[in-house]
Scaffold this motif. Structure first.
Motif, PDB file in Angstrom:
ATOM      1  N   ARG A  37      44.076  -6.092 -25.598  1.00  0.00           N
ATOM      2  CA  ARG A  37      44.422  -4.684 -25.779  1.00  0.00           C
ATOM      3  C   ARG A  37      43.657  -4.026 -26.922  1.00  0.00           C
ATOM      4  O   ARG A  37      43.667  -2.794 -27.042  1.00  0.00           O
ATOM      5  N   THR A  95      47.096  -3.567 -21.442  1.00  0.00           N
ATOM      6  CA  THR A  95      48.328  -2.777 -21.367  1.00  0.00           C
ATOM      7  C   THR A  95      48.876  -2.687 -19.950  1.00  0.00           C
ATOM      8  O   THR A  95      50.031  -3.022 -19.678  1.00  0.00           O
ATOM      9  N   GLY A  96      48.022  -2.227 -19.018  1.00  0.00           N
ATOM     10  CA  GLY A  96      48.490  -2.029 -17.645  1.00  0.00           C
ATOM     11  C   GLY A  96      48.025  -3.073 -16.660  1.00  0.00           C
ATOM     12  O   GLY A  96      48.481  -3.088 -15.512  1.00  0.00           O
ATOM     13  N   GLY A 118      49.393  -7.098 -16.996  1.00  0.00           N
ATOM     14  CA  GLY A 118      49.661  -6.009 -17.912  1.00  0.00           C
ATOM     15  C   GLY A 118      50.888  -6.311 -18.753  1.00  0.00           C
ATOM     16  O   GLY A 118      51.932  -6.683 -18.214  1.00  0.00           O
ATOM     17  N   PHE A 119      50.775  -6.150 -20.049  1.00  0.00           N
ATOM     18  CA  PHE A 119      51.900  -6.455 -20.940  1.00  0.00           C
ATOM     19  C   PHE A 119      53.125  -5.596 -20.623  1.00  0.00           C
ATOM     20  O   PHE A 119      54.263  -6.030 -20.811  1.00  0.00           O
ATOM     21  N   LYS A 120      52.889  -4.388 -20.129  1.00  0.00           N
ATOM     22  CA  LYS A 120      54.041  -3.529 -19.849  1.00  0.00           C
ATOM     23  C   LYS A 120      54.836  -4.008 -18.632  1.00  0.00           C
ATOM     24  O   LYS A 120      55.957  -3.566 -18.402  1.00  0.00           O
ATOM     25  N   HIS A 121      54.248  -4.935 -17.868  1.00  0.00           N
ATOM     26  CA  HIS A 121      54.942  -5.508 -16.717  1.00  0.00           C
ATOM     27  C   HIS A 121      55.551  -6.881 -17.027  1.00  0.00           C
ATOM     28  O   HIS A 121      56.218  -7.468 -16.178  1.00  0.00           O
ATOM     29  N   ASP A 134      45.215 -11.753 -25.470  1.00  0.00           N
ATOM     30  CA  ASP A 134      45.547 -10.324 -25.525  1.00  0.00           C
ATOM     31  C   ASP A 134      44.250  -9.550 -25.790  1.00  0.00           C
ATOM     32  O   ASP A 134      43.628  -9.702 -26.843  1.00  0.00           O
TER      33      ASP A 134
END
Length: 269
Positions: free
Chosen positions: A183, A247-248, A167-170, A181
């Motif tokens: 997303r 994302t996640g 996940g990019f948010k991590h 990617d």
């Protein structure tokens, strides 16, 4: 048991050779004193290792004189022992130390690199004729890896392909060779009934099977990776990591990662 001993001049490629053997399935030990060889091999044998590679060089110089005797003893025990002695021209070694800005292991007494090389040659004089001598002056690191793998009968084209979802948010995985990617694809997260599931669960699988964009993205990534696998193999790579991010890291990236792993596992290159 098969034992590959690696010795030679600092800067000649001993670390490259040792890593090539490790990639080929050998249990590898760097800088083991020669007098510890019998004890170490007994220990490794007890743990089930039958292919071992050990680096023995001037970093453990007090024990170097015992190496010829220890090799003879091991062969009498039935151990298949091969010694690779790596060397290079003095000007090549000086250039390599200059480019990498590393100190020569024997430079503690403020000697020049040239003086360290001459001293190292003296310390290694009694073992350089024990095995196969390899001059790496004109040999690239990739060429040396390929040569070593051929010597031990390893498949130099063997490549382990790893798929990883994230996940990019991590944060982005730094070890990835390819990073995609995804997303831009529809996100099941916004459906409260689908949110608790992951890309491995059937409700999410059914959701993506109804979304043509997902299949198109998956196939595009598969073709991209498959196209370049042979090139990576020719470069003697042992591992290749493909990271898929959303994302996640729960739905889209997991689903596509599972799909790609299955598709490429069934392929033959």
């Amino acid at each position: 048991m098969r034992l590959i001993l690696i010795s030679g001049l600092s800067g000649s490629g001993k670390s490259v050779a040792l890593r090539a053997l490790e990639d080929s399935g050998f249990y590898c030990v760097d800088n083991l004193p020669a007098t510890m060889l019998p004890e170490a091999l007994t220990l490794y044998s007890d743990y089930g290792y039958d292919e071992i590679a050990i680096s023995v060089d001037t970093r453990s110089s007090p024990s170097l004189g015992a190496l010829p005797t220890e090799v003879l003893k091991l062969r009498e025990r039935g151990v298949d022992v091969r010694l690779l002695f790596l060397e290079a021209k003095q000007e090549t070694l000086v250039k390599r130390f200059s480019e990498t800005r590393r100190r020569h292991p024997l430079s503690g007494s403020a000697m020049t690199v040239e003086e360290c090389i001459r001293l190292e040659l003296e310390l290694l004089a009694n073992i350089q004729e024990l095995g196969i001598r390899i001059d790496t002056s004109e040999l690239s690191a990739n060429g040396l890896r390929n040569w070593v793998k051929k010597l031990v009968g390893a498949d130099s084209s063997r490549l382990t392909l790893t798929f990883e979802s994230f996940g990019f948010k991590h944060g982005v995985p730094l070890e990835a060779d390819f990073l995609f990617d995804v997303r831009c694809l529809p996100n099941p997260y916004y459906d409260p009934q689908l949110r608790p599931f992951t890309g491995k669960d059937q409700p999410i699988i059914d959701f993506f099977l109804r979304t043509p964009q997902v299949a198109e993205m998956t196939e595009d990534i598969r073709q991209m990776v498959a196209k370049w696998l042979l090139t990576f193999r020719r470069e003697n790579r042992s591992y290749l990591t493909v990271a898929i991010g959303c994302t996640g890291g729960q739905h889209r990236s997991v689903y596509i990662t599972e799909q790609l792993a299955g598709l490429l596992h069934m392929s033959r290159f």
